[in-house]
Design an enzyme around this catalytic site. Structure first.
Site, short mmCIF file in Angstrom:
data_model
loop_
_atom_site.label_atom_id
_atom_site.label_comp_id
_atom_site.label_asym_id
_atom_site.label_seq_id
_atom_site.Cartn_x
_atom_site.Cartn_y
_atom_site.Cartn_z
N GLY A 1 41.40 6.12 50.48
CA GLY A 1 41.39 5.45 49.21
C GLY A 1 43.15 5.27 48.72
CE LYS B 1 33.76 1.23 59.36
NZ LYS B 1 33.36 2.63 59.33
CG LEU C 1 42.66 7.20 44.02
CD1 LEU C 1 43.86 7.60 42.73
CD2 LEU C 1 43.16 5.74 44.45
NE ARG D 1 34.73 13.98 42.11
CZ ARG D 1 33.77 14.66 42.66
NH1 ARG D 1 32.79 15.15 42.08
NH2 ARG D 1 33.82 14.70 44.12
#
Length: 291
Positions: free
Chosen positions: A12, A164, A8, A31
């Site tokens: 994220g 990508k 995140l 984490r």
């Protein structure tokens, strides 16, 4: 639908928010407990209804591998893992085989959009079997920009990250071209407002682009970029693009040169130029500068 999202950080965290805005449920793990909705991968998997989709957004290499390994033990047949990080495409087949042995699907997804993706949407390039892609499709639809473009099922497993990678190689070359042109404009006395020259190119020219818009933003913040040091890191995908070109005997002179230019930016005193100066002095008596 429900989605588990692992990682995140800058990308994220914004992706979680955009998916939630589209009406989906996202359970995030990081984490950093201040960012996480749950405190372990096991808890994340336990809160999702089957068939589960878990999207991984962690650094390429060891971090992704350990996450895939752990998910392989926690998920069940019919579930799907999506690797949306910047993994090397060669890792995707390995991850797909590892998960397939347990009946778990795998989709690789190259994601572009950076810090602007939350509001503008993310360009998505994904690879994998149609059956697995279909399970993730609502999330792809939530993340992509509005309209018909911005997302593509590029092909088999690995195709998303390969596409990508090439995208980023092209990005390297485009940025290098803008940078070289900017330096030349700054160098001559006759051009008195380089920033406004760049701004004028934003309309009606063949080189207008979002990168040009961002260059103008940067010049508005620091007209001559005096506050920056001439140092540019590379993420790894530029190197992989050049390596793939060598493996496939495809000439990429512009992309390769742009990668090497970044290496040059890290040398305060170029060893190569020392030899060039020494040779010019030897054969032509040209002056050299000494420390």
């Amino acid at each position: 639908m429900e989605l588990g999202l692992v990682g995140l950080g800058k990308m994220g965290g914004n992706m979680r928010e955009r998916i939630r805005r589209a009406g989906h449920t996202v359970i995030g793990y990081d984490r950093n407990p201040d960012l996480a909705d749950v405190h372990s991968l096991s808890e994340l998997v336990g809160k999702l209804k089957g068939p589960r989709v878990v999207w991984v957004m962690v650094p390429a290499g060891a971090a992704t591998q350990s996450t895939v390994d752990e998910l392989a033990e926690l998920l069940e047949p019919g579930d799907v893992v999506v690797d949306g990080g910047n993994s090397r495409w060669t890792d995707d087949e390995k991850h797909a085989e590892e998960l397939a042995a347990k009946g778990i699907g795998f989709v690789d997804c190259g994601v572009s959009g950076g810090v602007w993706g939350l509001e503008n949407g993310y360009a998505l390039m994904y690879g994998g079997d149609a059956e697995n892609v279909a399970k993730v499709q609502p999330v792809f639809d939530a993340l992509k920009p509005e309209g018909d473009l911005g997302a593509v099922h590029a092909g088999k497993v690995g195709a998303g990250h390969f596409a990508k990678m090439v995208h980023n190689g092209i990005e390297y070359a485009m940025m290098q071209a803008y940078a070289e042109g900017w330096e030349l404009l700054e160098k001559v006395d006759s051009v008195t407002d380089v920033r406004e020259v760049f701004r004028s190119w934003q309309e009606g020219t063949v080189i207008r682009s979002w990168l040009l818009d961002l260059a103008v933003n940067a010049l508005d913040e620091d007209e001559h970029l005096d506050r920056l040091k001439g140092f540019a890191q590379d993420s790894g995908e530029g190197r992989w693009t050049v390596e793939a070109a060598i493996d496939n005997a495809v000439p990429l002179p512009a992309i390769t040169a742009s990668l090497f230019a970044r290496f040059a930016s890290r040398q305060e005193d170029s060893p190569q130029m020392k030899m060039i100066a020494a040779l010019r002095n030897q054969f032509g008596g040209h002056a050299v500068e000494k420390k």
